[in-house]
Scaffold this active site. Structure first.
Site, PDB file in Angstrom:
ATOM      1  N   GLY A  36      27.882 -47.694  -4.740  1.00 41.73           N
ATOM      2  CA  GLY A  36      27.282 -47.248  -3.717  1.00 41.73           C
ATOM      3  C   GLY A  36      26.038 -47.888  -3.339  1.00 41.73           C
ATOM      4  O   GLY A  36      25.464 -48.108  -2.450  1.00 41.73           O
ATOM      5  N   ASP A  37      25.167 -47.849  -4.808  1.00 41.32           N
ATOM      6  CA  ASP A  37      23.915 -48.351  -4.571  1.00 41.32           C
ATOM      7  C   ASP A  37      23.873 -49.876  -4.327  1.00 41.32           C
ATOM      8  O   ASP A  37      23.108 -50.457  -3.626  1.00 41.32           O
ATOM      9  CB  ASP A  37      23.072 -48.050  -6.038  1.00 41.32           C
ATOM     10  CG  ASP A  37      23.364 -46.824  -6.458  1.00 41.32           C
ATOM     11  OD1 ASP A  37      23.338 -45.773  -5.691  1.00 41.32           O
ATOM     12  OD2 ASP A  37      23.670 -46.556  -7.699  1.00 41.32           O
TER      13      ASP A  37
END
Length: 303
Positions: A248-249
């Site tokens: 996600g990052d």
């Protein structure tokens, strides 16, 4: 300049085992040690994609020193507040299934928080501030709101990648980009789970509330993108998942890298999804070469 803020960073110690025998001596097959935390991951991926950033947050002790040293080796600028105690160590045991043991972060005093708020207050109009991850229990429950308020006052563009009450509170500051996953979106709207139709409905509601760019990730099932004019869906490329940390990052970093270079929204979104997938298919965070090898396999459709 892009700034990432990680309030509760970690040293991620990843241990691979053939099998895990509880209560017995276990020997690792291989180990990795990385600087961790959602904002730090964003900075690391941005650097690999050719975009500079400065990492903010709190670090302490020899583990905090390791994080700073590793980031500087990668060419990432650091401007952390140094606190007493040790930055936590998170252990991730990989023996078929993954087991995580997250350490407890150091106590953060009011004076330390004030120093960080002052750093945010020195940012310039047009800068980007990524607020990502959880906050230590020792900080005020509204610490993210304090940081966001100071940033917005300086006309800094906010990127929000957190969850729960913090995510809900930060929406009031009309973030430039928010990236909840589908579980976090369900929690935000008080439902047990969301269908794809729900994601479209709730995504458009968040844009109406002032989120400029919204990405809702669903892991290997793809992702949605929304702004005032556009709604998109992207199918994630298929591959062998090796890593559950940082995907996600990487999506946040991929979108920022592509958007700041002037790519059209559909291309920036595809690049975001490719970055998340590339990290999922790697032992560490993605490289630029891995992202670019996948981006043409990301199919984006308008809704």
């Amino acid at each position: 300049m892009i700034y990432t803020c990680t309030l509760n960073p970690s040293v991620d110690y990843i241990v691979h085992l053939d099998e895990l025998h509880v209560g017995e001596l276990n020997r690792s097959v291989k180990t990795f040690t990385f600087p961790g935390g959602k904002g730090i991951n964003v900075s690391r991926v941005l650097k690999r994609l050719g975009v500079d950033s400065t990492a903010l947050g709190f670090v302490g002790g020899f583990t905090g020193g390791f994080i700073e040293s590793e980031l500087r080796k990668e060419g990432i600028a650091c401007d952390f507040v140094h606190v007493p105690g040790q930055t936590r160590i998170n252990v991730k045991l990989k023996a078929g299934r993954e087991t995580e043991i997250n350490g407890e972060g150091p106590m953060i005093a009011d004076d330390d928080a004030t120093q960080l708020i002052a750093k945010i207050g020195a940012l310039s109009a047009g800068d980007v501030l990524v607020l990502a991850g959880s906050a230590p229990m020792s900080l005020s429950v509204d610490v993210y709101e304090q940081l966001a308020a100071r940033a917005v006052k300086r006309r800094v563009r906010l990127v929000v990648d957190t969850s729960g009450p913090a995510l809900e509170a930060l929406l009031a500051y009309r973030p430039f980009l928010a990236k909840p996953n589908h579980h976090e979106l369900a929690e935000l709207f008080g439902v047990a789970m969301v269908t794809r139709e729900d994601i479209v409905l709730y995504g458009r509601r968040l844009v109406e509330k002032g989120v400029e760019h919204l990405i809702v990730s669903m892991g290997g099932d793809g992702a949605f993108y929304f702004n005032e004019e556009t709604a998109l869906f992207a199918e994630a490329p298929k591959g062998t998942v090796k890593n559950s940390v940082g995907a996600g990052d990487s999506m946040v970093a991929g979108f920022l890298a592509a958007h700041t270079s002037g790519k059209p929204i559909e291309e920036a979104f595809a690049y975001s999804v490719a970055a998340g997938s590339a990290t999922a298919f790697s032992e560490d965070l993605c490289t630029k070469e891995e992202v670019e090898a996948l981006v043409d396999r990301v199919r984006v459709v308008r809704l």
